[in-house]
Design an enzyme around this catalytic site. Sequence first.
Site, PDB file in Angstrom:
ATOM      1  N   HIS A 270     -17.760  24.003  22.413  1.00 58.35           N
ATOM      2  CA  HIS A 270     -16.478  23.501  21.930  1.00 58.35           C
ATOM      3  C   HIS A 270     -15.293  24.311  22.426  1.00 58.35           C
ATOM      4  O   HIS A 270     -14.153  23.990  22.110  1.00 58.35           O
ATOM      5  CB  HIS A 270     -16.477  23.491  20.398  1.00 58.35           C
ATOM      6  N   CYS A 271     -15.539  25.380  23.210  1.00 55.57           N
ATOM      7  CA  CYS A 271     -14.425  26.260  23.603  1.00 55.57           C
ATOM      8  C   CYS A 271     -14.261  26.396  25.113  1.00 55.57           C
ATOM      9  O   CYS A 271     -13.251  25.973  25.678  1.00 55.57           O
ATOM     10  CB  CYS A 271     -14.634  27.657  22.996  1.00 55.57           C
ATOM     11  N   ILE A 272     -15.232  27.004  25.763  1.00 56.06           N
ATOM     12  CA  ILE A 272     -15.042  27.444  27.144  1.00 56.06           C
ATOM     13  C   ILE A 272     -14.768  26.299  28.125  1.00 56.06           C
ATOM     14  O   ILE A 272     -13.930  26.443  29.017  1.00 56.06           O
ATOM     15  CB  ILE A 272     -16.240  28.298  27.613  1.00 56.06           C
ATOM     16  N   ASP A 275     -10.832  24.922  26.352  1.00 58.21           N
ATOM     17  CA  ASP A 275      -9.642  25.719  26.039  1.00 58.21           C
ATOM     18  C   ASP A 275      -8.786  26.100  27.244  1.00 58.21           C
ATOM     19  O   ASP A 275      -7.548  26.084  27.142  1.00 58.21           O
ATOM     20  CB  ASP A 275     -10.052  26.991  25.286  1.00 58.21           C
TER      21      ASP A 275
END
Length: 434
Positions: A270-272, A275
């Site tokens: 959900h991030c790398i 973002d």
Amino acid sequence: MEDLTSKIKQKKIKVGIIGLGYVGLPLTLRFCEESFSVTGFDIDKAKVESLNRGESYIRHIPSDVISNFLKQGFFEATTDFNRLSDMDCILICVPTPLNEKKEPEMRFIIDTARQIANTLRKGQFISLESTTYPGTTEELLLPMFEEKGFKPGKDFYLVFSPEREDPGNKSYTTKTIPKIIGGVTSNCASVGEALYSSIIKEVIVVSSPKVAEMTKLLENIFRCVNIALVNELKMLCDRMGIDVWEVINAASTKPFGFMPFYPGPGLGGHCIPIDPFYLSWKAREYDFRTRFIELAGEINTNMPYYVVSRVIDALNEDGKPVKGSRILILGIAYKKDIDDLRESPSLELIRLLKEKGARVDYNDPYIPLAISHRKGLKAASREIDEEMLRSYDCVIIATDHALYDYKWITENSRLVVDTRNATKGINSSRIVKA
């Protein structure tokens, strides 16, 4: 402010956490562990009903933990956002995905902020934890709350405090991972520090929400860029006949100036994968191009295509076209030993291989049913045994779950394409690294 911080210290506040997923639920339970009263808010009725029955839908969170807090009266879940007015402290843990153009999809944050604004009362504390671009807290949330004539730091308290959850990481927990806080005013930061220090060992206050927002992006961009670097080196090393994992392990013996990152079939989670594009998008507002970020994103996005090309080459060596070949993907979670398939590169591998005409199945001990509306996938995990493995023309190790017996898998497969170095130390002509 003194009244609110005093109530926090006495644990006499009501905490509302919006979004009960991989970030919000662990945070909820951490507050419950310290005997705070927590109400979890979510738009997913099925999720709320499951939690109120004491049933966990996240593998590393046991159901009995939720059940105990329900029985003790520390926790309940609801879909009724009107109850936000009863909360003293509200923490926002909603998704921040990208749209098809790789631009920030802010509707979850905006919708949540509107819900809070509708019931906002004096004395409430609000913290945004969702990863986002610098300026979100002050440019989007603050004006909505100020419309009621309230002043930040006096009538309400607003901070940005980025989540730092790492599902499956047994070395660090919500309690032990340091917490960053950036307040709209110094009073806002002080309330945030009082709240978070009651559940987290170390709290670091920075000068503004923008600094806190940029801090979270830097953390993930750092990983994204370095993973892209080793992914590019992996492709070069394959051409040069060099084992990139051996190179990384050798470089890791240097006691200073080097940090190991490892290649794979692409980025997930959900991030790398997401973002860095938030910052690239925001940078355009300042007429600035983030070339490292864009190049890293391009390399990492292309990794599933590289893996598929290696599969095609390996099948050709066996005299088989990819069209019509039976292929098994081992591991559909985005990383080992978790049950999360968000942005998993395995989903892209399945899509690409099916486009080439392959018949593709998957096995994942943690994800019995894989549904991805964006990738057009709905499939069930296949049980594996010796006969079943031998029926496939190729087995792709996409996620290196510790439960897999890679020696046994290699011995019983016609062809193994290993994207994670899971077969390290196993000598077999059946193995192709990708």
